[in-house]
Scaffold this active site. Sequence first.
Site, mmCIF file in Angstrom:
data_model
loop_
_atom_site.group_PDB
_atom_site.id
_atom_site.type_symbol
_atom_site.label_atom_id
_atom_site.label_comp_id
_atom_site.label_asym_id
_atom_site.label_seq_id
_atom_site.Cartn_x
_atom_site.Cartn_y
_atom_site.Cartn_z
ATOM 1 N N GLU A 42 -8.557 71.185 14.261
ATOM 2 C CA GLU A 42 -8.670 71.446 15.689
ATOM 3 C C GLU A 42 -10.098 71.155 16.143
ATOM 4 O O GLU A 42 -11.037 71.856 15.767
ATOM 5 C CB GLU A 42 -8.302 72.909 15.984
ATOM 6 N N THR A 71 -9.486 74.889 22.769
ATOM 7 C CA THR A 71 -10.137 75.358 23.988
ATOM 8 C C THR A 71 -9.628 74.575 25.196
ATOM 9 O O THR A 71 -10.392 74.181 26.080
ATOM 10 C CB THR A 71 -11.675 75.290 23.886
ATOM 11 N N LYS A 134 -1.610 82.029 18.809
ATOM 12 C CA LYS A 134 -2.872 82.296 18.117
ATOM 13 C C LYS A 134 -3.361 83.688 18.513
ATOM 14 O O LYS A 134 -3.538 83.967 19.701
ATOM 15 C CB LYS A 134 -3.914 81.247 18.507
#
Length: 212
Positions: A42, A71, A134
């Site tokens: 990521e 993000t 998450k």
Amino acid sequence: MTSPLIDTLRADRSLVVVRASRIEDPVALCHALAAGGIRTVELTYTTPGLTDLLADVSARAGSDIVVGAGTVLSADQARAALAAGARFLVTPGLPAEAAEIVAEGHAAGAAVVLGALTPTEVLAATQLGADAVKIFPARAVGPRYFSDLRGPFPEVALIPSGGVDEDNAAEFLRAGAIAVTAGTSVVQPADVDEARWEQITTNAARFSAALR
């Protein structure tokens, strides 16, 4: 049917989020991580030039590397990342455009991991269609919290992020997480800046070994 990303995470039991002020060679970074057993990477919008980094990895790293964007806070960011080759999207929480981010990701055949912390947020993420949720920051709640979440959410794919290291990673897995997110315990920004790929491979291998 689960997404290919979720299948990969269930098999590998780990991914890594890279927080760095710059990444000169993202392909070498991804190969160093894969050599240590972590092939899902990521890269985040907190690193300048993210879409260029994603495009470079997508073009040169090979199909074994699963690269995604983290993000992600808007549908515009989602579209840009997907156009650059991101195979999954990750949000730090539930942004105002979370539904649009999920829609953009799924339309492109990518997985979407929405961030949450409370049971209410986990429920909202699943209702929005997240492929996985998450839990961030995981250090604030610990592995036992995941055992508690399994009660009302037995089918939700939970992934801890934030404060996961080789000392506690296996506990999160035993508590019900499908995979764990490595961070600076594996990828130190200084190691990226100095292109210390062997050190990153060593860190990734140590983290991977701790999951067994």
